[in-house]
Structure formats: structure tokens, C-alpha cells
Design an enzyme around this catalytic site. Structure first.
Site, PDB file in Angstrom:
ATOM      1  N   LYS A   1       8.668 -17.417 -10.625  1.00 27.77           N
ATOM      2  CA  LYS A   1       8.007 -16.211 -11.130  1.00 27.77           C
ATOM      3  C   LYS A   1       6.739 -16.576 -11.925  1.00 27.77           C
ATOM      4  O   LYS A   1       6.783 -17.480 -12.755  1.00 27.77           O
ATOM      5  CB  LYS A   1       9.007 -15.474 -12.040  1.00 27.77           C
ATOM      6  CG  LYS A   1       8.506 -14.154 -12.544  1.00 27.77           C
ATOM      7  CD  LYS A   1       9.530 -13.537 -13.477  1.00 27.77           C
ATOM      8  CE  LYS A   1       8.921 -12.322 -14.139  1.00 27.77           C
ATOM      9  NZ  LYS A   1       9.702 -11.865 -15.278  1.00 27.77           N
TER      10      LYS A   1
ATOM     11  N   LYS B   1     -12.107  -3.833  18.100  1.00 31.38           N
ATOM     12  CA  LYS B   1     -10.733  -4.280  18.362  1.00 31.38           C
ATOM     13  C   LYS B   1     -10.313  -4.037  19.806  1.00 31.38           C
ATOM     14  O   LYS B   1      -9.153  -4.236  20.167  1.00 31.38           O
ATOM     15  CB  LYS B   1      -9.773  -3.592  17.384  1.00 31.38           C
ATOM     16  CG  LYS B   1     -10.144  -3.824  15.901  1.00 31.38           C
ATOM     17  CD  LYS B   1      -9.027  -3.388  14.982  1.00 31.38           C
ATOM     18  CE  LYS B   1      -9.476  -3.406  13.528  1.00 31.38           C
ATOM     19  NZ  LYS B   1      -8.364  -3.482  12.581  1.00 31.38           N
TER      20      LYS B   1
ATOM     21  N   ASN C   1       0.858  -1.196   0.000  1.00 27.04           N
ATOM     22  CA  ASN C   1       0.000   0.000   0.000  1.00 27.04           C
ATOM     23  C   ASN C   1       0.895   1.247   0.000  1.00 27.04           C
ATOM     24  O   ASN C   1       2.119   1.139   0.040  1.00 27.04           O
ATOM     25  CB  ASN C   1      -0.967  -0.020   1.190  1.00 27.04           C
ATOM     26  CG  ASN C   1      -0.226  -0.131   2.502  1.00 27.04           C
ATOM     27  OD1 ASN C   1       0.511   0.766   2.882  1.00 27.04           O
ATOM     28  ND2 ASN C   1      -0.381  -1.256   3.202  1.00 27.04           N
TER      29      ASN C   1
ATOM     30  N   LYS D   1     -14.133   0.371  14.743  1.00 25.71           N
ATOM     31  CA  LYS D   1     -12.822  -0.273  14.965  1.00 25.71           C
ATOM     32  C   LYS D   1     -12.426  -0.200  16.437  1.00 25.71           C
ATOM     33  O   LYS D   1     -11.860  -1.144  16.997  1.00 25.71           O
ATOM     34  CB  LYS D   1     -11.750   0.382  14.090  1.00 25.71           C
ATOM     35  CG  LYS D   1     -11.800  -0.138  12.675  1.00 25.71           C
ATOM     36  CD  LYS D   1     -10.907   0.592  11.705  1.00 25.71           C
ATOM     37  CE  LYS D   1     -11.380   0.220  10.297  1.00 25.71           C
ATOM     38  NZ  LYS D   1     -10.726   0.941   9.234  1.00 25.71           N
TER      39      LYS D   1
ATOM     40  N   PHE E   1      -5.079   3.096  14.282  1.00 25.96           N
ATOM     41  CA  PHE E   1      -5.350   4.135  13.282  1.00 25.96           C
ATOM     42  C   PHE E   1      -6.480   3.666  12.382  1.00 25.96           C
ATOM     43  O   PHE E   1      -6.687   2.466  12.237  1.00 25.96           O
ATOM     44  CB  PHE E   1      -4.101   4.402  12.421  1.00 25.96           C
ATOM     45  CG  PHE E   1      -3.194   5.429  13.020  1.00 25.96           C
ATOM     46  CD1 PHE E   1      -2.493   5.164  14.184  1.00 25.96           C
ATOM     47  CD2 PHE E   1      -3.040   6.681  12.430  1.00 25.96           C
ATOM     48  CE1 PHE E   1      -1.654   6.113  14.745  1.00 25.96           C
ATOM     49  CE2 PHE E   1      -2.215   7.630  12.975  1.00 25.96           C
ATOM     50  CZ  PHE E   1      -1.520   7.351  14.137  1.00 25.96           C
TER      51      PHE E   1
HETATM   52  N1  CTP Z   1      -4.496  -3.547  11.659  1.00 26.05           N
HETATM   53  C1  CTP Z   1      -3.955  -4.657  12.247  1.00 26.05           C
HETATM   54  N2  CTP Z   1      -3.940  -5.838  11.606  1.00 26.05           N
HETATM   55  C2  CTP Z   1      -4.459  -5.945  10.376  1.00 26.05           C
HETATM   56  C3  CTP Z   1      -5.026  -4.822   9.749  1.00 26.05           C
HETATM   57  C4  CTP Z   1      -5.034  -3.612  10.413  1.00 26.05           C
HETATM   58  O1  CTP Z   1      -3.478  -4.544  13.370  1.00 26.05           O
HETATM   59  N3  CTP Z   1      -4.427  -7.108   9.763  1.00 26.05           N
HETATM   60  C5  CTP Z   1      -4.516  -2.274  12.417  1.00 26.05           C
HETATM   61  C6  CTP Z   1      -3.814  -1.101  11.741  1.00 26.05           C
HETATM   62  O2  CTP Z   1      -2.460  -1.012  12.151  1.00 26.05           O
HETATM   63  C7  CTP Z   1      -4.629   0.072  12.216  1.00 26.05           C
HETATM   64  C8  CTP Z   1      -6.011  -0.489  12.443  1.00 26.05           C
HETATM   65  O3  CTP Z   1      -5.858  -1.901  12.542  1.00 26.05           O
HETATM   66  O4  CTP Z   1      -4.156   0.551  13.464  1.00 26.05           O
HETATM   67  C9  CTP Z   1      -7.012  -0.185  11.390  1.00 26.05           C
HETATM   68  O5  CTP Z   1      -6.579  -0.646  10.155  1.00 26.05           O
HETATM   69  P1  CTP Z   1      -7.516  -0.658   8.891  1.00 26.05           P
HETATM   70  O6  CTP Z   1      -6.817  -1.372   7.784  1.00 26.05           O
HETATM   71  O7  CTP Z   1      -8.004   0.721   8.633  1.00 26.05           O
HETATM   72  O8  CTP Z   1      -8.745  -1.446   9.438  1.00 26.05           O
HETATM   73  P2  CTP Z   1      -9.339  -2.835   9.157  1.00 26.05           P
HETATM   74  O9  CTP Z   1      -9.781  -3.360  10.469  1.00 26.05           O
HETATM   75  O10 CTP Z   1      -8.402  -3.674   8.383  1.00 26.05           O
HETATM   76  O11 CTP Z   1     -10.637  -2.468   8.333  1.00 26.05           O
HETATM   77  P3  CTP Z   1     -10.871  -2.038   6.810  1.00 26.05           P
HETATM   78  O12 CTP Z   1      -9.621  -2.383   6.056  1.00 26.05           O
HETATM   79  O13 CTP Z   1     -12.023  -2.823   6.406  1.00 26.05           O
HETATM   80  O14 CTP Z   1     -11.144  -0.578   6.887  1.00 26.05           O
END
Ligand code: CTP
Length: 396
Positions: free
Chosen positions: A284, A337, A205, A333, A319
Site C-alpha cells: 500500500k 481506428k 471512470n 476516431k 463509442f
Molecule cells: N477504446 C479502446 N481502447 C482504449 C480506449 C478506448 O478500445 N484503450 C475504445 C472505447 O471502447 C470506445 C472508443 O475506443 O469505443 C473511444 O474511446 P475514447 O476513450 O472516447 O477514445 P480515445 O481514443 O481513448 O480518445 P480520447 O480519450 O482522447 O477521447
């Protein structure tokens, strides 16, 4: 405006201070005053420094030009007094309260935080007297920017090289802080993950790690014991901060399972890939049809894991970077979480997002939704940590 008094002493490394001062002059909120010892003027001239600061450089206590008692006046409203480079001679004088020139007199009169960056031959640095003097200064509360090991001007390879600018700059902020996070262990994750698909390709990303690195530096300045876990980013490794790198979400998950119990504040600013390739090809993937289908499977949610295994002393901050329904998604979230705080930001807001130097965030806790103005990622780092401390005081 912060007044920084910079003392230069007779060490070959004085030529580096010229560049340091040039860098500092670019920071508009710093007011620089420079004092040199008479011997330092044999290494670099006051004219060189004056051309950079556009101000008089002070060398002589008894200069006829002075309209006030300069060694007192110069330091009375200073935010920091630093000596860069500090020779063995000046270190000895400062440690023992001698005030026989403009620099040492001003040093003795200064009540502000002090930072000393020694630079000299290894034997001079390691002489029992210098060691004793540096220990005395440390006991006096002076921050010592310990010299590096390297090839010295005298031809010897050893300890005595002046610290680099990045380190000195971080130590300046550290010296000026009153260390409200002293004794706290702070773990920060930053940057993206990379999930391999074959030996040459990965999915990732746009995270640059800027926000996480800013938080780690802020935690260091505030006196915390910081560990920075970083995904692959183009940023230089911050000096003085314990550092470990990861590539994939699974790798980070393993590290976090082992290390997270030992930290008080855990700040998950890493942009962790939600999915990884179901199977990483050994060879590959060759170009075949017009489309390519790869199956991905879910990665463990590390923040949710931390929330589920939260220790009583821990504050956990996640975040949320969203493109729609920012507050609803971020609040979900927080509860899903079991985090203590979510720093929510929208990719669609001007001044927020990947790679920018600023952010526009909303701090969401169980009690409050706090929208913040646009600010630098550094400033936001300090605010997030301040909030973590408040949360610790009210909930832990
Ligand atoms: N995060 C994590 N583990 C993952 C994905 C995300 O610990 N596999 C943490 C990120 O570091 C961040 C938070 O979760 O602090 C939110 O991440 P985000 O990708 O926005 O949230 P998701 O729960 O993955 O939801 P979505 O992608 O559907 O928005």
C-alpha cells in the site's frame, strides 16, 4: 399497446405469477388479459389477479356474462400468449390440440407468438410424455422458458422451478421478436476498467455499463448469439446471455485478441482507461508529502486493434463520449481506428452520459452523420444493432 394474454395453470408456482403480473402492470404499454384453468383457481383466486389487472379474469368458456366468443376474441389481437406456470397437464393438452377449457381453447385459437414456462415436480418434467410434449411445442415454434433447478414444493431438489421474473421478462421480448439477427454472433463490451496502483487502490471512470448491457439484451432479443464482456459494474448479470468479466484494459485486450475473430458485430461500449500505472506497488502506498505523483503509461487501444485486424464479415462499432467538439472528435476516431460506426454522445447534453437511463447519440459512419433524439438506452441499443445490420448488408 401490446396485448399480453397470460394463462395460469395448476402449479404451486402460480403464487409467483401474481407477483409477475403485479410487475407487468407497471409497464404502461402492456395490456394484460388473464385466463386461469379451473384447477389453477385452487392455488390463487381470480379476485387476487383482478385486483392487480383491474379486469375480469377468464376461467369458464360458458360464462353467461360474455358479449362475444371470448376464447377467440381474447387472442385475436394479442402480441403474446404465455402460460406461466404451465403444468404437465396443460402442456400435454396444448401439444395435442385439446381445447377443453378457456385457457386451452384460447391457446389453440391464438396465432400470436407463444411462450410457455413449465413448473412442476422433476419426475413429472422428466417423464418421457412431458419431454415429448415440450419437444412438440418447440417444433410448433413455442418459446419454452426452461425451468430452473432448485428445492421444489414437493421437497425434491431438482429441475422444475419456475424461471425468475428477469428471465421471463427477457424471454417475453425474445418471443415477440422475429429474430432478424438469428445466426449472428455479437460481442459487446460494457462498463469501466479499473487500473490498480497498489493492492488497495485503482483508477477508473464513471461508466455504469447501462448502455452496453442494454445493447447485449437487445441483441439477444433480436436472436443473436451474444457474448457480454463486462467491467466491474453494479448491474445484475443479465440472464440467458453468455457473460465474462474483466477488470483492466490489458485483461480485456487479451480476451479480445483471442475471442474477437469469431464475432460478426463487435460493439465497444466499454469505457476503457487510456492509461495504467507504470508500476503497481506491491505494498500500500503510504501517505507522505502534500502531493503524490504516479506515472501512467498508455494502454493498448483495443478498438484500433480490432479495426486493424478486421475480418471481412465484421462490423465494428465504437463509442465516443466527449465533452467538446463532439462530431469532429468522434469522426476522427472513426477513421483513425478503422471502425464502421461510432456512437457519439456528449457528457454535456441533458439526458446523455454516465448512469442515466437515456442517451442522446449521433451515429457516425463513413457515409452519414445521423443525429438521434433523446431515447432510452434500450431503444438506442436496438437502433445501433439495426444500423450494424445495414452496414453489414452494404459493406461486408
Ligand atoms: N477504446 C479502446 N481502447 C482504449 C480506449 C478506448 O478500445 N484503450 C475504445 C472505447 O471502447 C470506445 C472508443 O475506443 O469505443 C473511444 O474511446 P475514447 O476513450 O472516447 O477514445 P480515445 O481514443 O481513448 O480518445 P480520447 O480519450 O482522447 O477521447
Amino acid at each position: 399497446m401490446k396485448k399480453i394474454v397470460i394463462g395460469i395453470t395448476a402449479s404451486i408456482a402460480a403464487f409467483k405469477t401474481v407477483q409477475f403480473i403485479s410487475n407487468l402492470t407497471k409497464e404502461k404499454d402492456l395490456d394484460l388479459e388473464v385466463i386461469m384453468t379451473p384447477s389453477a383457481t385452487k392455488f390463487v383466486t381470480p379476485v387476487t389477479i383482478q385486483a392487480l389487472t383491474k379486469k375480469k379474469v377468464y376461467v369458464d368458456v360458458f360464462d353467461d356474462d360474455y358479449d362475444s366468443i371470448k376464447h377467440i376474441d381474447l387472442v385475436k389481437d394479442a402480441s403474446l400468449f404465455m402460460i406461466v406456470p404451465a403444468s404437465a397437464n396443460t402442456i400435454a393438452k396444448c401439444a395435442n390440440g385439446l381445447a377443453d377449457n378457456m385457457l386451452t381453447a384460447a391457446y389453440l385459437a391464438a396465432t400470436c407468438p407463444k411462450l410457455i414456462a413449465p413448473s412442476m415436480n422433476t419426475h413429472m418434467l422428466e417423464a418421457p410424455a412431458t419431454k415429448r410434449n415440450l419437444k412438440t411445442l418447440e417444433e410448433d415454434g413455442v418459446v419454452i422458458a426452461s425451468p430452473d433447478v432448485g428445492l421444489l414444493a414437493c421437497g425434491v431438489t431438482g429441475k422444475g422451478k419456475l424461471v425468475d421474473y428477469e428471465t421471463l421478462r427477457l424471454m417475453m421480448d425474445y418471443a415477440m421478436s422475429d429474430h432478424p439477427l438469428k445466426g449472428k454472433k455479437v460481442l459487446v463490451t460494457a462498463g469501466p476498467t479499473q487500473e490498480s496502483m497498489d493492492p488497495v487502490r485503482f483508477i477508473s471512470n464513471h461508466s455504469t455499463g447501462k448502455m452496453g448491457y442494454a445493447i447485449a439484451k437487445a441483441a439477444f432479443i433480436l436472436g443473436a448469439d451474444v457474448h457480454l464482456l463486462s467491467g466491474p459494474v453494479a448491474l445484475p448479470q443479465p440472464p440467458l446471455i453468455s457473460f465474462e468479466s474483466f477488470t483492466s484494459a490489458l485483461e480485456l485486450y487479451e480476451i479480445m485478441q483471442k475471442e474477437s475473430p469469431f464475432f460478426d458485430y463487435i460493439i465497444m461500449s466499454a469505457a476503457i482507461g487510456d492509461y495504467r500505472a507504470d508500476h503497481i506497488e506491491d505494498e500500500k502506498i503510504k501517505k507522505k508529502g502534500d502531493t503524490l505523483t504516479i506515472t501512467f503509461k498508455k494502454n493498448p487501444d483495443i478498438l484500433a486493434y480490432l479495426g486493424a485486424h478486421k475480418k471481412d464479415h465484421q462490423v465494428i462499432c465504437g463509442f465516443a463520449m466527449e465533452t467538446q467538439n463532439l462530431l469532429e472528435n468522434a469522426s476522427e476516431k472513426l477513421s483513425k481506428k478503422n471502425a464502421d460506426m461510432i456512437v457519439a454522445n456528449s457528457l454535456k447534453t441533458k439526458g446523455a452520459g454516465f448512469g442515466t437511463n437515456t442517451n442522446v447519440a449521433t451515429l457516425i459512419t463513413k457515409e452519414k452523420v445521423e443525429p438521434l433524439d433523446i431515447m432510452s438506452k434500450e431503444e438506442l441499443g436496438f437502433l445501433i444493432l439495426k444500423k450494424c445490420k445495414e452496414l453489414e448488408e452494404t459493406t461486408c
